[in-house]
Scaffold this active site. Structure first.
Site, mmCIF file in Angstrom:
data_model
loop_
_atom_site.group_PDB
_atom_site.id
_atom_site.type_symbol
_atom_site.label_atom_id
_atom_site.label_comp_id
_atom_site.label_asym_id
_atom_site.label_seq_id
_atom_site.Cartn_x
_atom_site.Cartn_y
_atom_site.Cartn_z
ATOM 1 N N CYS A 1 0.819 -1.217 0.000
ATOM 2 C CA CYS A 1 0.000 0.000 0.000
ATOM 3 C C CYS A 1 0.851 1.264 0.000
ATOM 4 O O CYS A 1 0.501 2.271 -0.618
ATOM 5 C CB CYS A 1 -0.954 0.001 1.183
ATOM 6 S SG CYS A 1 -0.147 -0.127 2.795
ATOM 7 N N HIS B 1 -2.018 0.979 7.370
ATOM 8 C CA HIS B 1 -2.293 1.158 5.937
ATOM 9 C C HIS B 1 -1.801 2.541 5.505
ATOM 10 O O HIS B 1 -1.509 3.398 6.340
ATOM 11 C CB HIS B 1 -3.798 1.016 5.703
ATOM 12 C CG HIS B 1 -4.204 0.841 4.281
ATOM 13 N ND1 HIS B 1 -3.541 0.020 3.403
ATOM 14 C CD2 HIS B 1 -5.238 1.405 3.575
ATOM 15 C CE1 HIS B 1 -4.150 0.056 2.224
ATOM 16 N NE2 HIS B 1 -5.171 0.895 2.314
ATOM 17 N N ASN C 1 -7.870 5.680 -0.760
ATOM 18 C CA ASN C 1 -7.439 4.363 -0.328
ATOM 19 C C ASN C 1 -7.003 3.562 -1.559
ATOM 20 O O ASN C 1 -7.793 3.396 -2.494
ATOM 21 C CB ASN C 1 -8.607 3.653 0.374
ATOM 22 C CG ASN C 1 -8.210 2.361 1.035
ATOM 23 O OD1 ASN C 1 -7.239 1.728 0.664
ATOM 24 N ND2 ASN C 1 -8.993 1.952 2.022
#
Length: 472
Positions: free
Chosen positions: A226, A410, A426
């Site tokens: 990520c 994250h 995201n």
């Protein structure tokens, strides 16, 4: 000497020849690639002509656009056929060249063996055995070429182009499975399966690299990178950032690979050759009814190779920014203050100057990534927020407020900041809901979410900032 010449002639008769010219086959392949380039230019002209008249309306305009789209599709199909055919021809030329070289070596060995046998007065049965073994080896070499020729012919028929030998003396066909097919599904390192770029992939990716096409936002797959995808997404959100990524990737016709420029710890360029992408990595672009790799996929694979082909998870966005750009990047963190009995207490607050630094970076178009490692999740991860539920590419008053989950450990790209809110994206290309709120199934929110500044401070313990793309 006459005996030597006689034995060489005998050896040649035993071994035989593999007819054909590898150079001739390669010349045909080069002509097909040249044809593909001409058609690619024609396809670009078709697209340009369609885009050049945006205000033209009516039946004639629609007929022109429909016709040009059809022509573009036909050209694309022809381009892909030529590129696939050229690749099969090149592979066959290599098989042919290898076979001819192998027969030359065999001829020399047989000649030497026969000469030694005659000089030593070996029995005729031994000489016959040498000749028999040589003939068998030669048959095996020519059989491999014949099989390759038949497979190449079948492959050329499959891609819609034909050939009757291309100067090889035998039917030209496939070299067996292409390099692309050969690597599909194989696992060669800890990041998992790789898929070789198809001819269609290469065409699209080259258009993205040279500025004739855009790419979709990052869409993380099953690899836990990520931090990297959020970083690439942050670059992709501005024109300067997109151009920066384009400037650092080029197609090498010689290597049949994309060459991505990354940087080492001293800021020196490192050139990474990319011929495939992570099958379960970035999901790429939606093309017709399937996902296909995009420029972010190329960078993801290049970074995996740059790191030594070990697992991508566990990185830091600021380090990825430096590796991508060769320029300094830094991390802004909430720090806290001494608490009861001198224990250090994390207050999850950015100072006014830190907030201004983050705001200025976003406004200037710098890559900015927020991370939730060490964030405050003591009372859960649910927030009241807005997501891009109407799929218009932004979060605004037309979007419905809901209860969403901030993912722990994250990374998100930071898209915008105002006096009250921080808009994030995201890299999962979605935001999970909680508290009973579920967006309608037909809605696509693309991962955009707007939260309060207070929630950002609470959950995002650090913010990584890179330099403005294009500025020295």
């Amino acid at each position: 000497m006459s005996m030597g010449l006689s034995l060489d002639a005998v050896a040649g008769g035993v071994v035989g020849e593999v007819p054909g010219s590898p150079g001739g086959v390669l010349a045909v392949a080069d002509s097909w690639r040249a044809g593909a380039r001409v058609l690619d230019e024609a396809a670009s002209s078709v697209v340009s002509s369609r885009l050049a008249v945006p205000s033209w309306q009516g039946i004639s305009a629609e007929a022109f656009r429909s016709s040009s789209r059809g022509l573009e599709g036909d050209l694309d199909a022809s381009i892909m056929g030529l590129l696939d055919g050229a690749r099969h021809l090149e592979a066959y030329a290599q098989v042919l060249a290898d076979a001819q070289e192998a027969l030359e070596r065999l001829r020399a060995l047989v000649g030497a063996a026969l000469l030694e046998a005659v000089d030593a007065g070996a029995p005729a049965v031994l000489v016959a055995g040498v000749r028999y073994a040589a003939a068998g080896a030669a048959v095996g070499i020519r059989a491999r070429v014949s099989i390759a020729a038949m497979r190449t012919a079948a492959a050329l028929n499959a891609v819609g182009v034909g050939g009757d030998g291309a100067g090889s003396g035998v039917g030209v066909g496939a070299s067996g499975d292409s390099v692309a097919d050969d690597s599909k599904g194989k696992v060669d390192d800890h990041t998992g399966a790789k898929t070789a770029f198809s001819a269609e992939d290469i065409r699209r990716l080259r258009q993205q690299a040279d500025g004739r096409a855009d790419w979709d936002s990052a869409h993380q797959g099953d690899i836990g990178d990520c931090y990297l995808l959020a970083t690439l997404d942050a670059y992709s959100r501005t024109e300067d950032g997109e151009q920066f990524l384009r400037d650092h990737v080029r197609w090498s016709e010689k290597d049949q690979a994309f060459i991505v420029t990354l940087y080492d710890d001293d800021g020196k360029p490192v050139y990474v050759k990319v011929t495939d992408y992570y099958t379960d990595g970035n999901q790429g672009d939606q093309v017709r009814d399937r996902q296909m790799p995009n420029l972010i996929s190329v960078y993801e694979r290049a970074y995996g190779q740059y790191l030594g082909d070990h697992d991508l998870p566990g990185g830091k966005a600021n380090e990825a920014m430096e590796d991508l750009s060769g320029r300094d990047a830094h991390r802004v963190e909430t720090k806290g203050a001494p608490g009861f009995l001198g224990w250090w207490r994390e207050d999850h607050k950015y100072t006014d100057s830190e907030w201004k630094e983050i705001e200025d970076a976003v406004e200037a178009g710098c890559p900015v990534v927020g991370g939730t490692s060490d964030g405050d999740f003591d009372d859960g991860s649910s927030v009241e927020a807005w997501a891009d539920t109407d799929d218009n590419g932004r979060v605004d008053d037309s979007d419905e407020k809901g209860v969403y989950t901030i993912a722990e450990g994250h990374a998100y790209s930071v898209v915008a900041i105002d006096d009250k809110y921080v808009t994030l994206r995201n890299p999962w290309a979605r935001n999970d809901t909680s508290g009973g709120y579920v967006p309608p199934e037909e809605d696509e929110e693309d991962g955009l979410i707007r939260i309060t500044r207070e929630d950002y401070e609470k959950y995002f313990q650090h913010t990584d900032i890179g330099e403005i793309p294009g500025e020295s």
